[in-house]
Scaffold this active site. Structure first.
Site, PDB file in Angstrom:
ATOM      1  N   ALA A 136       8.698  16.271 -17.420  1.00 32.66           N
ATOM      2  CA  ALA A 136       9.730  17.290 -17.602  1.00 32.66           C
ATOM      3  C   ALA A 136       9.011  18.633 -17.644  1.00 32.66           C
ATOM      4  O   ALA A 136       8.678  19.159 -18.697  1.00 32.66           O
ATOM      5  CB  ALA A 136      10.500  17.038 -18.891  1.00 32.66           C
TER       6      ALA A 136
ATOM      7  N   ALA B 272       9.103  24.576 -24.992  1.00 32.10           N
ATOM      8  CA  ALA B 272       8.898  23.165 -24.654  1.00 32.10           C
ATOM      9  C   ALA B 272      10.244  22.492 -24.427  1.00 32.10           C
ATOM     10  O   ALA B 272      11.280  23.153 -24.354  1.00 32.10           O
ATOM     11  CB  ALA B 272       8.116  22.466 -25.755  1.00 32.10           C
ATOM     12  N   ASN B 273      10.252  21.188 -24.286  1.00 30.91           N
ATOM     13  CA  ASN B 273      11.495  20.424 -24.149  1.00 30.91           C
ATOM     14  C   ASN B 273      11.325  19.083 -24.857  1.00 30.91           C
ATOM     15  O   ASN B 273      10.260  18.782 -25.397  1.00 30.91           O
ATOM     16  CB  ASN B 273      11.866  20.252 -22.670  1.00 30.91           C
ATOM     17  CG  ASN B 273      10.808  19.492 -21.906  1.00 30.91           C
ATOM     18  OD1 ASN B 273      10.568  18.314 -22.159  1.00 30.91           O
ATOM     19  ND2 ASN B 273      10.136  20.171 -20.983  1.00 30.91           N
ATOM     20  N   ARG B 274      12.371  18.269 -24.844  1.00 24.37           N
ATOM     21  CA  ARG B 274      12.413  17.060 -25.669  1.00 24.37           C
ATOM     22  C   ARG B 274      11.782  15.826 -25.027  1.00 24.37           C
ATOM     23  O   ARG B 274      11.923  14.728 -25.551  1.00 24.37           O
ATOM     24  CB  ARG B 274      13.859  16.733 -26.043  1.00 24.37           C
ATOM     25  CG  ARG B 274      14.500  17.768 -26.937  1.00 24.37           C
ATOM     26  CD  ARG B 274      15.858  17.290 -27.430  1.00 24.37           C
ATOM     27  NE  ARG B 274      16.570  18.327 -28.146  1.00 24.37           N
ATOM     28  CZ  ARG B 274      16.307  18.667 -29.415  1.00 24.37           C
ATOM     29  NH1 ARG B 274      15.360  18.027 -30.081  1.00 24.37           N
ATOM     30  NH2 ARG B 274      16.989  19.630 -29.994  1.00 24.37           N
ATOM     31  N   SER B 275      11.099  15.976 -23.892  1.00 19.20           N
ATOM     32  CA  SER B 275      10.486  14.794 -23.276  1.00 19.20           C
ATOM     33  C   SER B 275       9.448  14.164 -24.205  1.00 19.20           C
ATOM     34  O   SER B 275       8.583  14.847 -24.743  1.00 19.20           O
ATOM     35  CB  SER B 275       9.808  15.198 -21.960  1.00 19.20           C
ATOM     36  OG  SER B 275       9.034  14.125 -21.474  1.00 19.20           O
TER      37      SER B 275
END
Ligand code: CTP
Ligand code: CA
Length: 217
Positions: free
Chosen positions: A99, A33-36
């Site tokens: 994102a 995943a990512n930090r969005s």
């Protein structure tokens, strides 16, 4: 009511918004995943709905309430997001704030065990949803991408605008701690050049952008 005085500049227009991260499963209990946080995209969906647009919000996994009057479809992976975007067409405008994970993993069917863990993960590139829309016969009249950059912000955003066939790229300078934060530093890259905005609260970025979208439609 006060709300009745709001000019419905986007009445009759359908706007598609993507928001949030995507989660790409590694096994049934783990993901990439990512930090969005999804907050900028949700604020944009909210601002567009307030101008009277019919808004379809395709959201990755976030913990945010659906803005009033917005039709929301929840997805997990980039491939699911691509399918949901295609299903939401036609649209007068598409604002791709998500994102999207650039890669996915060929997910294991069972939970990976520590005792026989893989030493690496093989990454497969995900479909580029914005670029797909950019060359689609069903391309929305106004196509807007976002670009979170930590360096050479305008240079990278200008290249992405051309590569993806977008009308505008909203370049977001994330060299600070912006992802998940309250404010954004925006450069709006279009055929007319580059317009740099002062550092603004995400809701104010959303209001300005919604106004610009109403001007353009
Ligand atoms: N985007 C998309 N589908 C993807 C990747 C990105 O639709 N698979 C969209 C994003 O929603 C955003 C724009 O493309 O509107 C730019 O995303 P960004 O991650 O900045 O661009 P990439 O082309 O993935 O380049 P990189 O991550 O290498 O900087
Ligand atoms: Ca990317």
């Amino acid at each position: 009511a006060l709300g009745d005085a709001t000019p419905q500049r986007l009445a009759g227009k359908h706007v598609l918004v993507t928001a949030g991260p995507t989660h790409e499963p590694i096994d049934p209990v783990r993901y990439l995943a990512n930090r969005s946080s999804g907050r900028q995209g949700f604020a944009i969906a909210d601002a567009l709905a307030r101008l009277g647009a019919k808004v379809t919000l395709v959201s990755g996994p976030v913990s945010l309430p659906t803005p009033p009057g917005v039709e929301r479809t929840d997805v997990e992976t980039a491939q699911e997001m691509a399918n949901a975007v295609a299903a939401a067409l036609p649209a007068d405008a598409a604002i791709m704030v998500a994102a999207v994970a650039d890669w996915r993993v060929d997910a294991a069917g069972q939970k990976l065990k520590k005792a026989n863990a893989p030493t690496s993960l093989a990454l497969t590139e995900n479909p580029d949803i914005l670029a797909m829309l950019g060359k689609s016969p069903r391309r929305p009249a106004l196509l807007v991408g976002f670009a979170a950059e930590t360096e050479k912000v305008i240079e990278h955003a200008t290249a992405k605008r051309a590569a993806k066939g977008a009308d505008w790229i909203v370049a977001n300078d994330v060299s600070g701690d912006v992802m998940g934060g309250d404010a954004n530093s925006i450069h709006l890259v279009s055929a007319d050049g580059v317009e740099s905005w002062e550092r603004l609260d995400k809701r104010e970025v959303a209001r300005r952008l919604a106004d610009r979208i109403a001007d353009a439609l």
